[in-house]
Design a protein around this motif. Sequence first.
Motif, PDB file in Angstrom:
ATOM      1  N   ILE A1217       0.856  -1.188   0.000  1.00  0.00           N
ATOM      2  CA  ILE A1217       0.000   0.000   0.000  1.00  0.00           C
ATOM      3  C   ILE A1217       0.886   1.229   0.000  1.00  0.00           C
ATOM      4  CG2 ILE A1217      -0.220   0.057   2.520  1.00  0.00           C
ATOM      5  CD1 ILE A1217      -3.142   0.992   2.076  1.00  0.00           C
ATOM      6  N   ASP A1218       0.552   2.217  -0.806  1.00  0.00           N
ATOM      7  CA  ASP A1218       1.385   3.414  -0.897  1.00  0.00           C
ATOM      8  C   ASP A1218       0.736   4.562  -0.121  1.00  0.00           C
ATOM      9  OD1 ASP A1218      -0.690   4.292  -2.485  1.00  0.00           O
ATOM     10  OD2 ASP A1218       0.377   3.984  -4.376  1.00  0.00           O
ATOM     11  N   LYS A1219       1.331   5.778  -0.250  1.00  0.00           N
ATOM     12  CA  LYS A1219       0.851   6.919   0.528  1.00  0.00           C
ATOM     13  C   LYS A1219      -0.544   7.372   0.130  1.00  0.00           C
ATOM     14  CE  LYS A1219       5.310   8.954   1.778  1.00  0.00           C
ATOM     15  NZ  LYS A1219       5.010   8.894   3.223  1.00  0.00           N
ATOM     16  N   SER A1220      -0.952   7.005  -1.098  1.00  0.00           N
ATOM     17  CA  SER A1220      -2.294   7.388  -1.538  1.00  0.00           C
ATOM     18  C   SER A1220      -3.357   6.391  -1.093  1.00  0.00           C
ATOM     19  CB  SER A1220      -2.315   7.509  -3.069  1.00  0.00           C
ATOM     20  OG  SER A1220      -2.114   6.228  -3.665  1.00  0.00           O
ATOM     21  N   GLY A1221      -2.968   5.277  -0.469  1.00  0.00           N
ATOM     22  CA  GLY A1221      -3.919   4.262  -0.033  1.00  0.00           C
ATOM     23  C   GLY A1221      -4.205   3.216  -1.102  1.00  0.00           C
ATOM     24  N   THR A1222      -3.441   3.225  -2.213  1.00  0.00           N
ATOM     25  CA  THR A1222      -3.646   2.252  -3.286  1.00  0.00           C
ATOM     26  C   THR A1222      -3.009   0.919  -2.902  1.00  0.00           C
ATOM     27  OG1 THR A1222      -3.619   4.000  -4.932  1.00  0.00           O
ATOM     28  CG2 THR A1222      -3.287   1.757  -5.718  1.00  0.00           C
ATOM     29  N   ILE A1223      -3.796  -0.165  -2.984  1.00  0.00           N
ATOM     30  CA  ILE A1223      -3.323  -1.522  -2.640  1.00  0.00           C
ATOM     31  C   ILE A1223      -2.988  -2.235  -3.942  1.00  0.00           C
ATOM     32  CG2 ILE A1223      -3.937  -3.710  -1.577  1.00  0.00           C
ATOM     33  CD1 ILE A1223      -5.852  -2.168   0.241  1.00  0.00           C
ATOM     34  N   ARG A1224      -1.792  -2.832  -4.010  1.00  0.00           N
ATOM     35  CA  ARG A1224      -1.351  -3.579  -5.190  1.00  0.00           C
ATOM     36  C   ARG A1224      -0.835  -4.960  -4.772  1.00  0.00           C
ATOM     37  NH1 ARG A1224      -0.931  -0.028  -9.466  1.00  0.00           N
ATOM     38  NH2 ARG A1224      -0.870   2.191  -8.876  1.00  0.00           N
ATOM     39  N   THR A1225      -0.791  -5.863  -5.754  1.00  0.00           N
ATOM     40  CA  THR A1225      -0.309  -7.232  -5.484  1.00  0.00           C
ATOM     41  C   THR A1225       1.210  -7.266  -5.548  1.00  0.00           C
ATOM     42  OG1 THR A1225      -0.474  -7.865  -7.820  1.00  0.00           O
ATOM     43  CG2 THR A1225      -2.400  -8.275  -6.417  1.00  0.00           C
ATOM     44  N   LEU A1226       1.803  -8.090  -4.686  1.00  0.00           N
ATOM     45  CA  LEU A1226       3.252  -8.363  -4.717  1.00  0.00           C
ATOM     46  C   LEU A1226       3.554  -9.731  -5.298  1.00  0.00           C
ATOM     47  CD1 LEU A1226       4.362  -6.967  -1.238  1.00  0.00           C
ATOM     48  CD2 LEU A1226       4.639  -5.903  -3.477  1.00  0.00           C
ATOM     49  N   GLN A1227       2.513 -10.572  -5.439  1.00  0.00           N
ATOM     50  CA  GLN A1227       2.675 -11.900  -6.030  1.00  0.00           C
ATOM     51  C   GLN A1227       1.471 -12.185  -6.908  1.00  0.00           C
ATOM     52  OE1 GLN A1227       3.425 -15.087  -3.300  1.00  0.00           O
ATOM     53  NE2 GLN A1227       4.775 -13.863  -1.985  1.00  0.00           N
ATOM     54  N   SER A1228       1.649 -13.101  -7.857  1.00  0.00           N
ATOM     55  CA  SER A1228       0.515 -13.566  -8.643  1.00  0.00           C
ATOM     56  C   SER A1228      -0.317 -14.491  -7.772  1.00  0.00           C
ATOM     57  CB  SER A1228       1.004 -14.301  -9.897  1.00  0.00           C
ATOM     58  OG  SER A1228      -0.096 -14.759 -10.667  1.00  0.00           O
ATOM     59  N   LEU A1229      -1.636 -14.246  -7.670  1.00  0.00           N
ATOM     60  CA  LEU A1229      -2.502 -14.986  -6.759  1.00  0.00           C
ATOM     61  C   LEU A1229      -3.192 -16.138  -7.485  1.00  0.00           C
ATOM     62  CD1 LEU A1229      -4.104 -11.959  -4.892  1.00  0.00           C
ATOM     63  CD2 LEU A1229      -2.052 -13.256  -4.287  1.00  0.00           C
ATOM     64  N   ASP A1230      -3.543 -17.168  -6.714  1.00  0.00           N
ATOM     65  CA  ASP A1230      -4.174 -18.377  -7.273  1.00  0.00           C
ATOM     66  C   ASP A1230      -5.423 -18.674  -6.463  1.00  0.00           C
ATOM     67  OD1 ASP A1230      -4.882 -20.751  -8.399  1.00  0.00           O
ATOM     68  OD2 ASP A1230      -2.999 -21.790  -7.982  1.00  0.00           O
ATOM     69  N   LYS A1231      -6.579 -18.613  -7.136  1.00  0.00           N
ATOM     70  CA  LYS A1231      -7.847 -18.851  -6.441  1.00  0.00           C
ATOM     71  C   LYS A1231      -7.905 -20.256  -5.860  1.00  0.00           C
ATOM     72  CE  LYS A1231     -12.876 -19.079  -7.229  1.00  0.00           C
ATOM     73  NZ  LYS A1231     -13.019 -20.480  -6.893  1.00  0.00           N
ATOM     74  N   GLU A1232      -7.323 -21.217  -6.608  1.00  0.00           N
ATOM     75  CA  GLU A1232      -7.398 -22.592  -6.130  1.00  0.00           C
ATOM     76  C   GLU A1232      -6.566 -22.792  -4.861  1.00  0.00           C
ATOM     77  OE1 GLU A1232      -9.037 -22.113  -9.714  1.00  0.00           O
ATOM     78  OE2 GLU A1232      -6.888 -21.806  -9.471  1.00  0.00           O
ATOM     79  N   GLU A1233      -5.578 -21.949  -4.645  1.00  0.00           N
ATOM     80  CA  GLU A1233      -4.774 -22.024  -3.422  1.00  0.00           C
ATOM     81  C   GLU A1233      -5.493 -21.356  -2.260  1.00  0.00           C
ATOM     82  OE1 GLU A1233      -0.474 -20.354  -1.825  1.00  0.00           O
ATOM     83  OE2 GLU A1233      -0.743 -20.759  -3.953  1.00  0.00           O
ATOM     84  N   LEU A1234      -6.050 -20.152  -2.468  1.00  0.00           N
ATOM     85  CA  LEU A1234      -6.822 -19.457  -1.443  1.00  0.00           C
ATOM     86  C   LEU A1234      -7.682 -18.411  -2.140  1.00  0.00           C
ATOM     87  CD1 LEU A1234      -7.335 -19.228   1.588  1.00  0.00           C
ATOM     88  CD2 LEU A1234      -5.566 -17.463   1.697  1.00  0.00           C
ATOM     89  N   GLU A1235      -8.999 -18.398  -1.818  1.00  0.00           N
ATOM     90  CA  GLU A1235      -9.930 -17.514  -2.507  1.00  0.00           C
ATOM     91  C   GLU A1235     -10.043 -16.161  -1.806  1.00  0.00           C
ATOM     92  OE1 GLU A1235     -14.617 -17.463  -3.996  1.00  0.00           O
ATOM     93  OE2 GLU A1235     -13.803 -19.197  -2.936  1.00  0.00           O
ATOM     94  N   TRP A1236     -10.035 -16.154  -0.489  1.00  0.00           N
ATOM     95  CA  TRP A1236     -10.266 -14.906   0.257  1.00  0.00           C
ATOM     96  C   TRP A1236      -9.011 -14.520   1.038  1.00  0.00           C
ATOM     97  CZ3 TRP A1236     -14.379 -11.673  -0.022  1.00  0.00           C
ATOM     98  CH2 TRP A1236     -15.550 -12.152  -0.655  1.00  0.00           C
ATOM     99  N   TYR A1237      -8.678 -13.233   1.020  1.00  0.00           N
ATOM    100  CA  TYR A1237      -7.618 -12.672   1.843  1.00  0.00           C
ATOM    101  C   TYR A1237      -8.243 -11.536   2.663  1.00  0.00           C
ATOM    102  CZ  TYR A1237      -4.300 -15.188  -1.073  1.00  0.00           C
ATOM    103  OH  TYR A1237      -3.614 -16.164  -1.725  1.00  0.00           O
ATOM    104  N   ILE A1238      -8.126 -11.607   3.963  1.00  0.00           N
ATOM    105  CA  ILE A1238      -8.711 -10.596   4.853  1.00  0.00           C
ATOM    106  C   ILE A1238      -7.596 -10.032   5.728  1.00  0.00           C
ATOM    107  CG2 ILE A1238     -10.409 -10.173   6.663  1.00  0.00           C
ATOM    108  CD1 ILE A1238     -11.982 -12.570   5.563  1.00  0.00           C
ATOM    109  N   PHE A1239      -7.422  -8.710   5.696  1.00  0.00           N
ATOM    110  CA  PHE A1239      -6.373  -8.085   6.490  1.00  0.00           C
ATOM    111  C   PHE A1239      -6.817  -6.681   6.879  1.00  0.00           C
ATOM    112  CE2 PHE A1239      -5.440  -7.751   1.968  1.00  0.00           C
ATOM    113  CZ  PHE A1239      -5.314  -6.372   1.767  1.00  0.00           C
ATOM    114  N   LYS A1240      -6.044  -6.058   7.742  1.00  0.00           N
ATOM    115  CA  LYS A1240      -6.363  -4.723   8.220  1.00  0.00           C
ATOM    116  C   LYS A1240      -5.328  -3.736   7.714  1.00  0.00           C
ATOM    117  CE  LYS A1240      -8.779  -6.190  12.429  1.00  0.00           C
ATOM    118  NZ  LYS A1240     -10.104  -5.761  11.944  1.00  0.00           N
ATOM    119  N   VAL A1241      -5.799  -2.488   7.468  1.00  0.00           N
ATOM    120  CA  VAL A1241      -4.929  -1.384   7.068  1.00  0.00           C
ATOM    121  C   VAL A1241      -4.986  -0.344   8.181  1.00  0.00           C
ATOM    122  CG1 VAL A1241      -4.532   0.453   5.405  1.00  0.00           C
ATOM    123  CG2 VAL A1241      -5.304  -1.796   4.612  1.00  0.00           C
ATOM    124  N   GLU A1242      -3.825   0.124   8.604  1.00  0.00           N
ATOM    125  CA  GLU A1242      -3.727   1.123   9.653  1.00  0.00           C
ATOM    126  C   GLU A1242      -3.231   2.437   9.058  1.00  0.00           C
ATOM    127  OE1 GLU A1242      -2.161   0.495  13.911  1.00  0.00           O
ATOM    128  OE2 GLU A1242      -0.471   1.366  12.804  1.00  0.00           O
TER     129      GLU A1242
END
Length: 1573
Positions: A1217-1242
């Motif tokens: 996440i950058d200073k503007s609040g934009t969230i980007r991926t750091l890895q290519s995601l796989d639905k079959e590995e995990l469908e939902w990601y839940i986290f908190k932003v402070e």
Amino acid sequence: MNLLCSFFILVCVCIHSVQGAIGTSQINCLSGSNVEIGTVEEEYSGDVEIVTNIQPSDVLVLEPYAFPIGLTFVELVHSPGAPTATIRTTKPLDADQMKESGGTLYYSIACTNSGVKNYRTLDLIDINDNAPVFEKKEYTISISEITPVNSDVLKVLAVDADFSPEFSRVTYSIQPPAPAEFQLRSDGTIRLISRLNYNIASVYSFTIEAADVGNLKDTASVVINIEDFDNLNPYFDHSLYQASILENEVGELTVGPDAIKAQDGDTGINEPVVYSITAVNPAKYLTNFEINPNSGVISVRTALDREEIETITIQIQAEQQDDSTKAASSIVFLTVEDVNDNPPEFDQSEYATVIPENSPNGMLVLQATVTDLDQGGFVGTLRLVPDTVPFSISPDGSIRVKTSAELDRETISSFAFEIEAKDTPPANFTATASVNITLSDENDNSPEFGQTTYEGEVPIDQTVGMLVVKVEATDPDEGPNGQVTYSIDFGNYEDYFSIDENTGSITLTKTIPLQPNRILQFLLYVTAKDGGAVSRSSSTLVDIKAPGESHPQFIDKPYHGRVEEEQEPGAEIVKVSFLSVAPIVSVTLTVETEADKFSIDQVTGMLSTKVKLDYETQKNYTVQVSLTDGTNLDEALIYVEVLDINDNSPVFDPIPSSIEIPEDAAIGDNVTTVLATDADSGLNGEVRYSLEGSAGMFSVNPDTGLITVAAKLDRETQDKYSFRAVAQDQGRPTLSGEASLVVTITDVNDNAPIFTKQQYETFIKENATIGTDVTSVSATDKDEGLNAVVLYYITKQEPPSSPEIFTINATSGSISLAQELDYSKVKRYTLEVEGRDHGSPSLTGTAVVEVWVEDVNNNPPKFSQDLYNVAVYENIDPGSALVSLEVTDEDEGGFSKGFFLLTSDIFSINAQGVVHLRNNASLDRETKDNYLIQVVAVDQPVDGLSSTAQVNITVLDINDNNPQFIDLQNPLEIPEDFMGEVYRIDVTDADIGPNGEVTVFTMSHIDLFSITRERFLTVIGELDRETKDLYELFIMAKDNGEPSRNNVTTMTIIVTDVNDNDPVFTEEIYSTRVLAKEVKKGDLVLVVTATDRDIGNNSLISYRFSSGSDLVDLHPETGAITWTRDLTEITEDMELDLTVLAEDHGVPSRNGTAKVLIEIRANSLSEELSFENSTYSLKVKENEPVGTEVGVVTAISGSQTVQVDYKLTSNSDLFSIDKSGTIRTLQSLDKEELEWYIFKVEATDSRTPPTTAVTTVMVQVEDVNEPPVFDVKTYRTEILSVAPFKYPVVTLKATDPDVGDTEELQFSLQGSSSLLAVESSTGLVYVLDLTEMGGQVITAQVRATDKQGLYDTAQLQVNVKPSSTEDIVIIALNQPIHSVEQKIQETQSSLQKVLGWTVNILSLRSESGSEMRSLLKETTSKTYISFVATDKDGVTVHAKDVHEKLKSERELVKAELEKVFGSGLVVEELVGGSGGSAESDEAVIITLGVLLGLSMVGLIVLVVVGVIRFRKMKDGEDSDKESFNIGKKALSVTFTNEEVFISSSSQEDGESYSSSRKVSDTSEKGITTVAAF
């Protein structure tokens, strides 16, 4: 034994000789005598001297001689008138008590009648029998911690009481663990070798050891107490303390990591300290705190508010009570903790959702969000109530499937429960929300039959359409998933039966032709299938029997059997075989004759014994048995032969109690003959002999019982042998008997006498009288009797003489003097002595006796020099050797009996002529540097001759004085900016030469200070008072001696201050926010504070603005900024950006700057940081590249001047996440590995103190259809060309990365093929027709396609192995094919057990066609088994050999297979035309009938195949039911052993196939003969 006795006697003689007197002398009461008795080790007790030549008138007494102490050790034993007397010890001799006499015992034997004295001396040899002893067991001393290095602390002393310098020299050491600060020197001095520090160690306690050369030891303890010196400031245990207190509370602070504590750095003095608070930041809270000056406990006087201030820094100080300049400081960091006073809250009061039953573990069901208005948001636990539901909840509120197995709609269709959110104790605030989860149905249950097997019966009066049996299956699913239909999948070959697909009723569709004495069996496999989209099914077996008319009869009568005698009742003899329709119609087996001895099993037909049989009473029986069903009767005869057993043991004839044989008996000589007999006959009565326990010395002829010598005998090694003779018959099992023998070995003269020594040596005075005993020899003989009696002879004398000088006693071996001796002519005689035994012939042994003639004294000793010059260093160790004096004597033995006399308090000389420094003496060159001593050498104690020599000893100097410092200035002040020479250090050394040349250098802070060759202390590095204002220099003065000596002192350097530090503000930026309408003139805005590390005027600071404003004023001394006027006219927000300057009072002055930011608000001060949404739901497609934007979160601060930063509290490895609040991926995601990601932003703002806000982000990974993937890219396998239709080749396996789509893949072969086909849903590749493909490789492309049309391809390679039919053997069993298929492994093992070869079953076939059945007179339940046999080398056994083995072992084959299939089994062997032999005419007729039937079947098949191929060409269809192989027999179904044809993808099975590769064929050429077992 004789040798042992001789040795014992010799030992006793030696012991006696040791305890004899040391010497013998003659008393002379006329002129007196002076005799040296000899030499003996101290501790000796016993006779010292035998005194002879005592006249009857002589009266003897002991008197002192030279040294009176001698009389305390000896006494005179003499009876009046006796010619001899004895001088003996009264206590053990001790050389250590005779140090004054040089370790020599002096005494005098006085003749009181004449007044004449006879002097005697005895030299004692010192032994190391005394350990060193410390003068004290504990040494204690106290020294200051500033004691100079290389100072001698104390000196210990241990004394060894032994006489000789060698044994009295003491070596000192410190036992581990030795302190590194001290050194124990060789003279016992303990020296300080490194600097002491009271705070590190206040006492040293260690053990010292004194040891002599023999490692005899003594120990003592040393305790060195270190006295403290007040030179250190106080110190706190920690430089930073952490403390916390709840808001709104007052009282004492709990401080960590330990309670506040400061103490004097000089722990031995430990002056009390006084605590104070020097500053509090922010300063306005100074009055909120107080500190106890004695305990250091800090208390909060006025409660704090966390919303106003979260952290406070408290500076504390501890001053030494007696000296306030000695102080230490520390910091206490205080955290004001929040009080939890708000309950948690869910975003919804009710949650509801629908999920499929059987949802996988870990699947996300729903997301609940909990918030809390307290600091940090919700901090607590989430749980489900009740916790027995098959779901779990994570700390982030996500509810997932916990136990998938419990999600069964058929058991429970919905779940209702609550979520409870509970604050972390002690608040215990809770909130709840209700959850309702409904399960949707899936087709997850197969239809289930009520029975595993159903049975039905077709009666003799059968009618078409009659109900035979009804099957029923249920499916708990709902709707179409639970609707069941029935079908017959297998076994209805003749279409005798049909099934109602809805009710499961099985009825007869046409009449079954029944056979007399046969039960026709029909095994139907019925499938129940549900109506699901992907249907599920299950099968059951329906066993229908159709019995014919009953006419029971025996097969293969008469019967023959054998049984051993004496077996327990129930011994099995033979099994009779018969035909019947049992159990439909029951039959009875009866023993008609010999029923008292035999019985027959009604089920198996096994004939058994009822009693024990006796071969000697009756050897054969004829037993008649009958078989009846109540109406029909058949009879048969069984011939039973009784077999004999071995039941008699061999018995020995009497054997002599004792047998004698000479020890020189040759190998092979006869000893005796043993004989045993056995009452049995044949092999049971045939006896063989052996020996046990003879140790290989004897052997026996196994046939005759003749015992002979087997090894060389020796009576002296063993004179008697006891062993056993064993007789064993040849029966099975064998029986045996034993007899004991004792053989005694008699003696022969085979051992020569052996002397106790091969060489004897003795000494005799040249004036010895004739008849004097010289010595005695002794020899022993290991033989016994006269063979062991020894006589002694002198056979040779060198040099020879006439008459001979010596004679020997022939019986005792005692040698005595026969002629007078002359030392000047002969000094040594060599005698050869011979010992002869009385054996016949006589044997001899020899020995040599050396006789030495002793001489007399007449030459004085002579020194090698008249004057010896010796130079030694002072302070050498006491007892050290100085010089060795060489003395010679021309008499026989030289100076070996001589001794030395030396009179000196400092030096001594030992018996070897070595001059030593006495143990209690030392040399000091400064006291005396030269000694001249005189030494006297005396050649013998009695009437000795002497000579004199002088020894000149020069004492050399050693380095034994330490350098000394002269008038050292201490302390010394140096400005911190000074470099160069400062001060000259003067030293002196009392030694001369290099020992007095002194070098001075510093041992500490060598990067800052050095000392020049001219001894000037010089500053070479940059000093900084602010870093360190006091240095303790350790200065060493070291001379150039070897080894060098030194002295160490300390010099205190005080660094004085110069103005070299700028003032430094406590903060780079001071900021505050004010409300304009509340500002009044003179109000305090804030206080700036700066510090200067310098001292005095250099550290005094004044404040001013470098760029200011007319709105504020700055106090130059306090740093307080105040308002110059009211701000009520301010209507808009504004900010003052000021620069403040702090300037010290040094010359020249120095300064520092800081920023002051004052935010003036026009309306309100309270603006909290918060997110636009409490929860963000975002989506991103799977497999997107790194850096893909997921979404944006926004936190609002309420002010444009406030900056906001964002951070992820988790999953930072996957998202950024950058200073503007934009969230980007750091890895290519796989639905079959995990469908939902839940986290908190402070989010955190730039206010002081900063505020934070937290939001929850839920990212769902959206599915992207991905192609399936084969497990392997190339499938390779092998198969025989005769593999049957639909035989499995290999199963293709592929997976679909998309969740849940793997089961929906469709498999296909690319391009049409008449060789292979594949089942589209399972991927099973099977055979269509490979008969023409032997030796070729089939290559095909296979495809796996998902429901969206994406696919993957792989290559299939099938190696078709050619096969022939020469070695295949076929047998037929009256069992249904499915029964045989289920027991194929047991069948294979049974055949292997009988044949002794490896059996590979190729195929199972069931018969089809009523013509063949009528020709072979069989039931419809018949299975043909094709197999080949291979030997242990893997070579195929020819069919002819297998057939012969089957015929010879037919009963055993049947018996083994009956263990698998039960009684009533009929086994038939089908022999190929090339391998069989002519049978009976009936067999030929049957064979012709079979050929005729096969021809008819072949013709029908040919016509049918032609029609089918015509239809296939017309319609272009490929139906499994229309695929035929013309080259095969008309058999309805083929099952092949899967262990023969297996995919090479399995390594283990591939090896199994390799072991069967020599199997030659799988089909039959034709049936020519049927042979029934």
